[in-house]
Write a protein that holds these residues in place. Structure first.
Motif, short mmCIF file in Angstrom:
data_model
loop_
_atom_site.label_atom_id
_atom_site.label_comp_id
_atom_site.label_asym_id
_atom_site.label_seq_id
_atom_site.Cartn_x
_atom_site.Cartn_y
_atom_site.Cartn_z
N UNK A 165 0.83 -1.22 0.00
CA UNK A 165 0.00 0.00 0.00
C UNK A 165 0.86 1.26 0.00
N UNK A 166 0.31 2.34 -0.64
CA UNK A 166 0.94 3.65 -0.62
C UNK A 166 0.35 4.46 0.51
N UNK A 167 1.21 4.97 1.40
CA UNK A 167 0.75 5.74 2.56
C UNK A 167 0.88 7.21 2.24
N UNK A 168 -0.19 7.95 2.36
CA UNK A 168 -0.22 9.37 2.11
C UNK A 168 -0.86 10.08 3.31
N UNK A 169 -0.47 11.33 3.53
CA UNK A 169 -0.95 12.12 4.66
C UNK A 169 -2.11 12.97 4.22
N UNK A 170 -3.11 13.04 5.07
CA UNK A 170 -4.31 13.81 4.77
C UNK A 170 -3.94 15.28 4.59
N UNK A 171 -4.54 15.86 3.50
CA UNK A 171 -4.30 17.26 3.21
C UNK A 171 -3.10 17.51 2.31
N UNK A 172 -2.31 16.51 2.01
CA UNK A 172 -1.16 16.68 1.14
C UNK A 172 -1.52 16.27 -0.29
N UNK A 173 -0.58 16.45 -1.17
CA UNK A 173 -0.78 16.08 -2.57
C UNK A 173 -0.25 14.68 -2.79
N UNK A 174 -1.13 13.82 -3.37
CA UNK A 174 -0.75 12.43 -3.63
C UNK A 174 -0.51 12.26 -5.13
N UNK A 175 0.57 11.61 -5.47
CA UNK A 175 0.94 11.35 -6.87
C UNK A 175 1.12 9.85 -7.02
N UNK A 176 0.33 9.25 -7.96
CA UNK A 176 0.41 7.81 -8.20
C UNK A 176 0.84 7.63 -9.66
N UNK A 177 2.04 7.10 -9.94
CA UNK A 177 2.48 6.90 -11.32
C UNK A 177 1.95 5.60 -11.90
N UNK A 178 1.85 5.59 -13.27
CA UNK A 178 1.44 4.40 -14.00
C UNK A 178 2.17 4.41 -15.34
N UNK A 179 2.67 3.24 -15.75
CA UNK A 179 3.40 3.14 -17.01
C UNK A 179 3.04 1.85 -17.71
N UNK A 180 3.27 1.81 -19.03
CA UNK A 180 2.99 0.65 -19.84
C UNK A 180 4.22 0.36 -20.69
N UNK A 181 4.48 -0.91 -20.99
CA UNK A 181 5.63 -1.32 -21.81
C UNK A 181 5.26 -2.54 -22.61
N UNK A 182 6.11 -2.87 -23.61
CA UNK A 182 5.95 -4.06 -24.47
C UNK A 182 4.60 -4.06 -25.17
N UNK A 183 4.25 -2.93 -25.78
CA UNK A 183 2.97 -2.82 -26.47
C UNK A 183 3.22 -2.61 -27.95
N UNK A 184 2.13 -2.83 -28.74
CA UNK A 184 2.13 -2.54 -30.17
C UNK A 184 1.30 -1.29 -30.42
N UNK A 185 1.42 -0.77 -31.62
CA UNK A 185 0.61 0.39 -31.96
C UNK A 185 1.38 1.69 -31.80
N UNK A 186 0.68 2.81 -31.68
CA UNK A 186 1.34 4.12 -31.59
C UNK A 186 2.18 4.21 -30.33
N UNK A 187 3.17 5.13 -30.38
CA UNK A 187 4.07 5.26 -29.22
C UNK A 187 3.36 5.91 -28.04
N UNK A 188 2.44 6.84 -28.31
CA UNK A 188 1.72 7.49 -27.20
C UNK A 188 0.51 6.67 -26.84
N UNK A 189 0.49 6.22 -25.59
CA UNK A 189 -0.59 5.37 -25.09
C UNK A 189 -1.53 6.19 -24.22
N UNK A 190 -2.80 5.73 -24.14
CA UNK A 190 -3.83 6.38 -23.31
C UNK A 190 -4.04 5.58 -22.03
N UNK A 191 -4.50 6.29 -21.00
CA UNK A 191 -4.66 5.68 -19.68
C UNK A 191 -6.03 6.06 -19.11
N UNK A 192 -6.66 5.11 -18.38
CA UNK A 192 -7.92 5.32 -17.64
C UNK A 192 -7.67 4.98 -16.18
N UNK A 193 -8.16 5.85 -15.30
CA UNK A 193 -8.03 5.62 -13.85
C UNK A 193 -9.42 5.41 -13.23
N UNK A 194 -9.49 4.39 -12.34
CA UNK A 194 -10.73 4.09 -11.62
C UNK A 194 -10.41 3.87 -10.15
#
Length: 864
Positions: free
Chosen positions: A15-44
Motif C-alpha cells: 500500500x501507498x501511505x499518504x498524509x491527509x491534506x497533502x498532494x498524492x501522486x500515483x504513477x502508471x506506465x505501460x511497456x511491451x505494447x504494439x501500436x502508436x508510441x503514445x498510449x492512453x490511460x484510464x483511472x478508476x
C-alpha cells in the motif's frame, strides 16, 4: 522453451501511505505494447468492490458524476510524464480517497497478450507532524560580531499511526534562495550542505538533538556569510512495500534572522610620500562593535609589490594580545586607543619605499580563563614613496684629442661641474655610450662601451671588450670629478657620437649604495672626411730583347694616394701556358717581399735554380725582379701584385689596398725540334700476378739532334677509372740524370722504371693486382742543350692514356687451394684409419668365454 511477449502495465507496489491534506501522486506506465508510441490511460477507484471512473487521457466523458467537480477544479488531474507513462495527481487528499486505484490502458495490440490494467492500495493517514521554533523566542533577530558563536533551536514531533522517520535540515537564506547548512537524515546520518563540509569537519557547525524533540544548530566562528534568515525544514519519511524510502510530507518554520557585524582593519592614511631622512607615521584602526572584553594582536608588514602573498612579505613589528611588542631600533609601535595602533619609522631611506599593511586579530576570554582568537583581518596595502635627496650637479663632455686621420688617437674627458648639496657619502660612476651616425630618418640605438662603477669596478660592453683587453681603448678616472676615454688608434668604425652618463650613488643606513640620480652629457661627434685609397703599379722590362739563358729583368713602380705613411709588399706572379702542369689555374706565385723587406720564395720549385730569382727594393716605391739563366719553360706573362699597408694599432700594420701591374711577356722564338710522346703496350689485358709492360716512346720532328744533346724527365700517372673522371695518381718518375723516384704503394705489386733507349722508357708493374687497373699515361719534359752548352727546359708533353685491364686467373687462383685440400684430406683419412686399426687391435680387445652347450638331438615337430 517458448517465451511470450505481451503488454505490461505497472503501478507502484502498495500500500501507498499518504498524509491527509497533502498532494498524492500515483504513477502508471505501460511497456511491451504494439501500436502508436503514445498510449492512453484510464483511472478508476474502488472503496470496496465496484470501481468508479475518475479520469481518462483520451475520453473527456469518462469521469463519473461523483468526480466531475473535483476533476473540473483541477483537484484531480492526469500529468503525462512520457508517451508511455502518466501520473494521477490528487491535491488535498482526504480519508474518503483511501481505497484501491486501477490504471487501465486501451488495447492497441494486434493480439491480446499481457495485462492491460494494474491496481494499487492507497492508505490515507492523519497529519501528526508538528514543527515549531523555540518556545521562549519563536522568532528572533540576532546581532552578532564576527567570530562570535550562536545557537538556534526548533522542535519537531510526529504522532503518525505509521512507523515514520523525520528528516531535519537547517537552512539559511541570505539572498533569494534557501541553502542547506546541515541535515540529520531519516536514516540517522549527518549531511553538511554544499560549502559547509570543511566547517562541519572542523566542528564549527553542529546539529544536536535535545529533550522534547528539539534540534539545535550551533555555529562557531561566525563570519559575514552566516548572516541571513534561518529556518528548520522537517520532512516525514516512511518505508514502502518495496523497501524504499518515500517522503510523505514536509513542513518548515523560520527560527531567527542573524546579522553579523564585520570587523575591519584599515590604515587611516592613503598613499604617502615622504622625504629621505624623515619619519613615516601610519595608523592601523580596528572597526568592530564588540562591547565586551577583547584584546587585539597586531602585526605590521612590508612588501615591494602589492600582490605579494603574506608569507612573502617582511614583518616589521608585531604585538601579541598580551601587548608584548617585538624589539626594533628604528621602528616603534604606539597604542593610541582601544582600536588604534600607530607605526612610526624614523630616518626613512629609499629602500623603505613599498607597500605597508597591518594584520589584526581579535582575542576574547573564555570561561576557563584562556584566550580565544575569534577573527583575523588584513588591511589593504598603502603605497609609501620615499623621495631621495638627490645631489645637484652638471656633466660636461669635451674632446682633448680629436682624430683627423685614421689611426690617430682620440681622448674624451667627462667632467662633473657645479656640484651642490653633495655629501661625503655620495659617489659618482660613469657610463660611456656610442651611437652610430645614420641618416635622420633611420632609428639609431645606443651601445654601451663601459661602466666604471661607484667602487671603481670597470664593466665592459660587447663593442669595446676585446679592444680594451688588448689595450687599444683605455677607461680611466683622472681626478675626483673627471673621467677619461682614450682610443689609442681610431679606426673608421669608431666614427660616431659619444656621450657619458654620470650616476650619483648614495650610501644608506645599512651601508649599502643605491643609485640616486643620472645626468647625461651632450654628445661629441668623432668624424673626419675620408677618401678612397688609390694604388697604381707599373711594370717595365729593362731589356727589350734577350734569348734563352740570359737574365730577365723588370721593375715595378708604385704610386698611392690617401694612404698615411704607406709601406708596400710585392709578389711576382707568372701566367704560364695551359700546357704547364705546375699550377692548375695557370698562375704561379714565384717570389714575394713583404712590408718589412723580408724575401720569400713562394711556388718556385726548381731546385737547380734556387738562387735564380731575386726580388729587391730599389727605392721606397720601386722594386726590381731578376731571373737568371732563363729557360724556354719560363715563357709567360709576369706581373707585380702590390699591397699597400698603413700603420695600425699596437705597432701592427693594416692592409689598405691591393694593386696589379701590367703584364710583361717572356717569349722565346726557337727553331728546335718538336717532340711527341705516345704510350704503347703489347698486352694491355693481363691476369693477376702477371707482369705488365708499358712503353713511353718519344719521337722528334724537324731539326735532328744528337742523343747527347737531349735528355728527358719522365713521370708516370694512372687514373683509376674508365672515364678519366678521377684525380690522377703519380706512380714513378725518372729525371734526366737517371734518378728514379717511386710513390708509396699499399698493395703487394711493385713498380720499376728504366730507360731502354735514348727515346724509350719502360714502366713495369710486377705481380699485378686488381687495383692496378686504369688509364696510364706518361708526362715528358724535354731538355735541350744549346750551342753555348746551356740546358734549356722545353714545355711538358702529355701522352694519350692507355687502359690497363687486370683479370683474375680462375685456374691458378684455385690450383693451390685444391692441392692443399686434397693433401690434407688424404693425410686425415690415413690417420683416421691408423687410429681405428690401433684401437681395435690393442685398446678395445675383449675376451669372451663361451659356455659349453649340451648336445641334444632334435625332436620332431609331431612330438613337440
Amino acid at each position: 522453451l517458448a517465451f511470450c511477449r505481451g503488454r505490461v502495465v505497472r503501478v507502484p507496489k502498495g500500500p501507498l501511505i499518504r498524509v491527509m491534506g497533502t498532494e498524492a501522486v500515483i504513477p502508471c506506465s505501460v511497456s511491451d505494447y504494439d501500436g502508436p508510441s503514445e498510449q492512453n490511460f484510464d483511472w478508476e477507484f474502488s472503496r470496496e468492490t465496484e470501481f468508479v471512473r475518475i479520469v481518462s487521457t483520451w475520453d473527456s466523458t469518462f469521469t463519473s458524476e461523483e468526480y466531475q467537480k473535483r476533476v473540473g477544479h483541477g483537484d484531480i488531474k492526469l500529468r503525462r510524464s512520457s508517451n508511455d507513462a502518466v501520473e494521477l495527481v490528487i491535491r488535498n487528499i482526504q480519508p474518503t480517497d483511501q481505497g484501491r486505484y486501477k490504471c487501465s490502458t486501451p488495447s492497441t495490440d494486434a493480439t491480446v497478450q499481457g495485462n492491460y490494467d494494474a491496481e494499487v492500495q492507497v492508505k490515507v493517514i492523519s497529519d501528526g507532524l508538528s514543527v515549531s521554533a523555540s518556545k521562549v523566542r519563536p522568532s528572533a533577530s540576532l546581532r552578532l560580531s564576527e567570530g562570535d558563536s550562536f545557537k538556534l533551536r526548533c522542535s519537531a514531533v510526529t504522532t503518525s499511526p505509521e512507523h515514520t522517520h523525520l528528516h531535519v535540515t537547517w537552512q539559511i537564506k541570505n539572498g533569494s534562495t534557501w541553502q542547506d547548512i546541515l541535515s540529520l537524515t531519516h536514516e540517522g546520518k549527518f549531511q553538511p550542505g554544499p560549502g559547509y563540509e570543511e566547517r562541519y569537519r572542523n566542528g564549527d557547525i553542529r546539529l544536536d538533538t535535545g529533550a522534547n524533540d528539539t534540534y539545535r544548530l550551533a555555529v562557531s566562528q561566525a563570519s559575514a556569510v552566516d548572516g541571513g534568515a534561518y529556518r528548520c525544514l522537517v520532512s516525514e519519511w516512511v518505508r514502502g512495500a518495496d523497501n524504499s524510502w518515500q517522503k510523505i510530507q514536509e513542513k518548515s518554520v523560520e527560527v531567527a534572522t542573524v546579522a553579523i557585524q564585520r570587523t575591519d582593519v584599515v590604515i587611516s592614511t592613503s598613499n604617502v610620500s615622504v622625504t629621505e631622512r624623515d619619519s613615516l607615521d601610519l595608523t592601523c584602526n580596528i572597526t568592530t562593535d564588540r562591547s565586551g572584553i577583547f584584546q587585539a594582536e597586531l602585526t605590521w608588514y612590508f612588501s615591494v609589490s602589492p600582490d605579494d602573498a603574506l608569507s612573502d612579505a617582511q614583518v616589521l613589528l608585531s604585538m601579541d594580545h598580551d601587548s608584548v611588542v617585538s624589539d626594533s631600533t628604528l621602528i616603534s609601535l604606539i597604542h593610541v586607543d582601544r582600536n588604534s595602533y600607530r607605526l612610526l619609522v624614523r630616518d626613512v631611506d629609499v629602500e623603505d619605499s613599498g607597500y605597508y599593511f597591518c594584520q589584526a586579530a581579535v582575542w576574547v576570554p573564555l570561561h576557563n580563563g584562556s584566550w580565544h582568537k575569534v577573527v583575523e583581518r588584513t588591511s589593504a596595502p598603502v603605497s609609501v614613496v620615499v623621495t631621495a635627496l638627490e645631489p645637484d650637479y652638471e656633466v660636461f663632455l669635451n674632446a682633448s684629442k680629436m682624430p683627423t686621420f685614421s689611426d690617430d688617437p682620440t681622448e674624451l674627458n667627462c667632467r662633473i661641474t657645479n656640484m651642490q648639496d653633495t655629501e661625503a657619502n655620495v659617489r659618482f660612476a660613469v657610463s660611456w655610450y656610442y651611437r652610430q651616425r645614420l641618416p635622420s630618418d633611420v632609428v639609431t640605438t645606443e651601445e654601451l662601451l663601459a661602466t666604471m662603477d661607484a667602487d671603481w669596478t670597470l664593466l665592459l660592453g660587447d663593442r669595446s671588450r676585446e679592444r680594451t683587453q688588448n689595450g687599444e681603448i683605455i677607461f680611466s678616472k683622472k681626478t675626483v670629478d673627471t673621467f677619461s676615454l682614450r682610443i689609442q688608434w681610431t679606426s673608421e668604425n669608431d666614427r660616431g657620437d659619444y656621450f657619458c652618463v654620470i650616476s650619483a650613488w648614495s650610501r644608506h643606513r645599512n651601508n649599502s649604495w643605491v643609485k640616486s640620480k643620472d645626468v647625461t652629457s651632450a654628445s661629441v661627434s668623432i668624424f673626419w672626411a675620408t677618401q678612397d685609397y688609390t694604388l697604381t703599379v707599373e711594370a717595365v722590362k729593362l731589356k727589350p730583347f734577350f734569348v734563352a739563358g740570359h737574365t730577365f729583368e723588370m721593375t715595378c713602380k708604385v704610386s698611392s694616394k690617401n694612404i698615411k705613411t704607406p709601406r708596400y709588399s710585392v709578389l711576382i706572379t707568372a701566367e704560364k701556358p695551359l700546357t704547364d702542369h705546375s699550377s692548375p689555374n695557370g698562375t704561379t706565385r714565384i717570389i714575394s717581399l713583404n712590408q718589412d723587406s723580408v724575401v720569400r720564395l713562394e711556388d718556385w720549385t726548381d731546385q737547380t735554380r734556387v738562387d735564380g730569382v731575386v726580388l729587391e727594393k730599389v727605392q721606397e716605391n720601386e722594386f726590381r725582379y731578376r731571373m737568371y739563366q732563363t729557360q724556354i719553360s719560363d715563357a709567360g706573362l709576369y706581373r707585380c701584385v702590390v699591397t699597400a699597408w698603413s700603420p695600425g694599432g699596437g705597432g701592427m700594420w693594416r692592409e689598405a689596398v691591393n694593386g696589379l701591374s701590367n703584364p710583361i711577356q717572356i717569349d722565346f722564338q726557337t727553331s728546335g725540334p718538336v717532340f711527341n710522346v705516345s704510350v704503347h703496350s703489347d698486352n694491355p689485358t693481363i691476369y693477376q700476378g702477371e707482369l705488365a709492360d708499358l712503353l713511353c716512346i718519344v719521337t722528334t720532328e724537324g731539326v735532328a739532334l744528337e742523343p747527347d744533346d737531349m735528355s728527358f724527365d719522365v713521370s708516370w700517372f694512372a687514373v683509376r677509372s674508365f672515364a678519366l673522371d678521377r684525380e690522377p695518381v703519380w706512380l714513378a718518375s725518372l729525371d734526366r740524370r737517371g734518378v728514379v723516384t717511386q710513390s708509396r704503394r699499399n698493395g703487394s705489386s711493385d713498380l720499376s722504371l728504366e730507360r731502354i733507349s735514348p727515346l724509350e722508357f719502360r714502366l713495369r708493374v710486377h705481380g699485378c693486382e686488381d687495383h692496378d687497373f686504369g688509364n696510364h699515361y706518361c708526362v715528358v719534359t724535354p731538355w735541350v742543350r744549346s750551342a753555348t752548352g746551356v740546358w734549356q727546359q722545353e714545355p711538358d708533353i702529355k701522352a694519350k692514356p692507355i687502359f690497363l685491364s687486370v683479370k683474375m686467373d680462375v685456374l691458378n687462383a684455385f690450383k693451390y687451394p685444391l692441392l692443399i685440400g686434397v693433401g690434407l684430406a688424404t693425410v686425415i683419412g690415413l690417420l683416421s684409419c691408423l687410429i681405428g686399426y690401433c684401437s681395435s687391435r690393442w685398446c678395445c680387445k675383449k675376451e669372451v668365454q663361451e659356455t659349453r652347450r649340451e648336445r641334444r638331438r632334435l625332436m620332431s615337430m609331431e612330438m613337440d
